[in-house]
Scaffold this motif. Sequence first.
Motif, PDB file in Angstrom:
ATOM      1  N   ARG A   9       0.798  -1.212   0.153  1.00 33.53           N
ATOM      2  CA  ARG A   9       0.092   0.015  -0.045  1.00 33.53           C
ATOM      3  C   ARG A   9       0.764   1.296   0.007  1.00 33.53           C
ATOM      4  O   ARG A   9       0.512   2.229  -0.941  1.00 33.53           O
ATOM      5  CB  ARG A   9      -0.993  -0.081   1.222  1.00 33.53           C
ATOM      6  N   ASP A  10       1.896   1.258   0.718  1.00 34.58           N
ATOM      7  CA  ASP A  10       2.909   2.396   0.733  1.00 34.58           C
ATOM      8  C   ASP A  10       3.530   2.770  -0.468  1.00 34.58           C
ATOM      9  O   ASP A  10       3.694   3.619  -0.866  1.00 34.58           O
ATOM     10  CB  ASP A  10       3.721   2.193   1.976  1.00 34.58           C
ATOM     11  N   GLU A 310      11.749  -2.364   7.711  1.00 30.30           N
ATOM     12  CA  GLU A 310      10.634  -2.753   7.503  1.00 30.30           C
ATOM     13  C   GLU A 310      10.233  -3.892   8.205  1.00 30.30           C
ATOM     14  O   GLU A 310       9.150  -4.197   8.754  1.00 30.30           O
ATOM     15  CB  GLU A 310      10.089  -2.750   6.056  1.00 30.30           C
ATOM     16  N   LYS A 353       8.240   3.163  12.336  1.00 36.89           N
ATOM     17  CA  LYS A 353       7.299   3.131  11.140  1.00 36.89           C
ATOM     18  C   LYS A 353       7.490   4.619  10.217  1.00 36.89           C
ATOM     19  O   LYS A 353       7.860   4.534   9.103  1.00 36.89           O
ATOM     20  CB  LYS A 353       5.973   3.280  11.560  1.00 36.89           C
ATOM     21  N   GLU A 357       9.221   4.871   6.288  1.00 38.20           N
ATOM     22  CA  GLU A 357       8.637   5.392   5.326  1.00 38.20           C
ATOM     23  C   GLU A 357       9.213   6.518   4.782  1.00 38.20           C
ATOM     24  O   GLU A 357       9.241   6.842   3.480  1.00 38.20           O
ATOM     25  CB  GLU A 357       7.106   5.647   5.867  1.00 38.20           C
ATOM     26  N   SER A 540       4.037  13.901   1.403  1.00 35.62           N
ATOM     27  CA  SER A 540       3.109  12.567   1.498  1.00 35.62           C
ATOM     28  C   SER A 540       1.995  13.443   2.228  1.00 35.62           C
ATOM     29  O   SER A 540       0.915  12.898   1.989  1.00 35.62           O
ATOM     30  CB  SER A 540       4.083  11.688   2.175  1.00 35.62           C
ATOM     31  N   PHE A 557      -6.025   5.020   5.828  1.00 37.06           N
ATOM     32  CA  PHE A 557      -4.461   5.063   5.306  1.00 37.06           C
ATOM     33  C   PHE A 557      -4.048   6.450   5.223  1.00 37.06           C
ATOM     34  O   PHE A 557      -3.090   6.722   5.738  1.00 37.06           O
ATOM     35  CB  PHE A 557      -4.274   4.457   3.989  1.00 37.06           C
ATOM     36  N   LYS A 561      -1.214   8.200   7.541  1.00 38.13           N
ATOM     37  CA  LYS A 561      -0.026   8.713   6.920  1.00 38.13           C
ATOM     38  C   LYS A 561       0.200  10.116   7.626  1.00 38.13           C
ATOM     39  O   LYS A 561       1.539  10.456   8.080  1.00 38.13           O
ATOM     40  CB  LYS A 561      -0.309   8.984   5.389  1.00 38.13           C
TER      41      LYS A 561
END
Length: 598
Positions: A9-10, A310, A353, A357, A540, A557, A561
């Motif tokens: 998804r990311d 990750e 996390k 990202e 983002s 999501f 974010k």
Amino acid sequence: MSDYTAPLRDMQFLLNEFGHLQRIAALPGCEDLGSDLVDAILAEAGRFAGEVLSPLNVIGDREGARWHDGAVSTPAGWRKAYEQFVEGGWNALSCEPEFGGQGLPRLVSALVEEMWNGANVSFGLCPMLTRGAIEAIELRGSAHLKETYLPKMVSGEWTGSMNLTEPQAGSDLAAVRSRAEPQGDGTYKVFGQKIFITYGEHDLTDNIVHLVLARIPGAPEGVKGISLFVVPKFLVNPDGSLGARNDVRCVSIEHKLGIHASPTAVLAFGDQGGATGWLVGEENRGLEYMFIMMNAARFSVGIEGIGLAERAYQRALAYARDRVQGGELGVKSRDKVAIIRHPDVRRMLLSMKSRTEAMRALACEVATAMDFAQRHADAEQRQRSQAFVDLMIPVVKGWSTENAIDIASLGVQIHGGMGFIEETGAAQHLRDARITTIYEGTTGIQAADLVGRKIARDGGQAIGQLIERMRTVKAQLGAADSASLSRIGAALGQGIGALQQAVQFIVAEYDSAVAKVSVGSVPFLELFGIVAGGWQLARSALVAEQRLREGSGDTAFYQAKLHTVQFYADHQLTRANGLADTVLHGGDAALAMDDAQF
């Protein structure tokens, strides 16, 4: 023990909503690269990583590679997995179609590469080294070398290795002593020993193509007298079949802290009369050519760091959700809760996390620039893109790998005492990650390259242009009708200011006080990484906020974010001023200390 799940998804967010794929699709040769095709590639790569490679990770760690009488055996399941890897065409993903590659952009292959490293970094090291060797032969090899080796290296039927380090040399390649004697027929006889050769010997393929640094007779001293040679494990007949075994032997493999399944070989060349080799390019330009491989490898090692980070986050998150211990602070209940409800565990998880990202987003920005530098029709745009890539590779490599170690360590901490027990798997990620800050030049070497070659040498021009791009994003955050975005923008603005202050100091002081500036080079690299990662996360946040206002897509999501970016702004960008102060003032005490006083 959980297996790896690709963060699709990311990745899709970065490709499709962030806009990277649309930019790439406008380049020559990428016109047919639609989101459906790329999503399918990523999904299948994620399946292979999760179902085939991830289950082998613990097996590889426990069994390790094994040496016996010059031969090296990989752990159970390794050969079958590699056969599937080759059959799936994964080795050829971003290679040139001329030699059997699929010609996909680096942006796509970088995300796939992250999956290999997240699932099983010991496995991912093998194709990574092969790709570096392919690139060196593609760019500088003769037609004979290309025709002889590239088709089977691109397919993955043969692998490649990079042979730089020698026992007495380490990172000082000027001290390389291996020699290559011309035979008068276009070949050379190579003699010497190389150490720390990743996948220098193994049982996955029939042949290994070694790229070896050595000196020819009469070569100048130092780095200007090094040449590069192709030295295959087996010689290749004119019809492409394998001939006699070459005079290269694996003397031993190292017993290491981590990456146990990846054989790290000591190779002896020429013990029985000389290993036959072929010159790559021109004599005495080997280091220049080797840097083709090294720069590609440095970016890939940064990707290793992202994959490991990750994976460590995923394992820690799964444990935090399952482990029930203690009551929840601020709640009038005696019920015990999963530790994910505890504030400090949440802090650690979000630290893992948010940085992961940020690293992924920054690596995608650099990979996109790599594609622009290679494919764009306009020469000036290619040049600008390459300058950005050159600037950022030390950051992607150094910052991502340093983060990976810390993130893996946090993963152990979240597990508590169980994290120190090998059965949980958390410790393996920490052990595996530890080499990444050493591979292809330590963090100190990356920082020295960044400060000396990439900033001081051009008077800060390239990084100055990047800072202006960052300020544009900061302005967009400030103009948005959102308290959250304004707060993120303020933190980014402070980070940019700290970065610019450090750059000005480096440019002003480097020539007259190089040692003093160099004491702060690693803190500067960290500062640069934090701000660059914040720049990408801020972008983002702008996209996520817009999607939420539109009421479209995956609301959970986008909210996550925004929370993640806000955490990064509060916990990472706030460190920028302190790091800048270290760059400006941290050199005096380090240099004033007498050697005997340490």
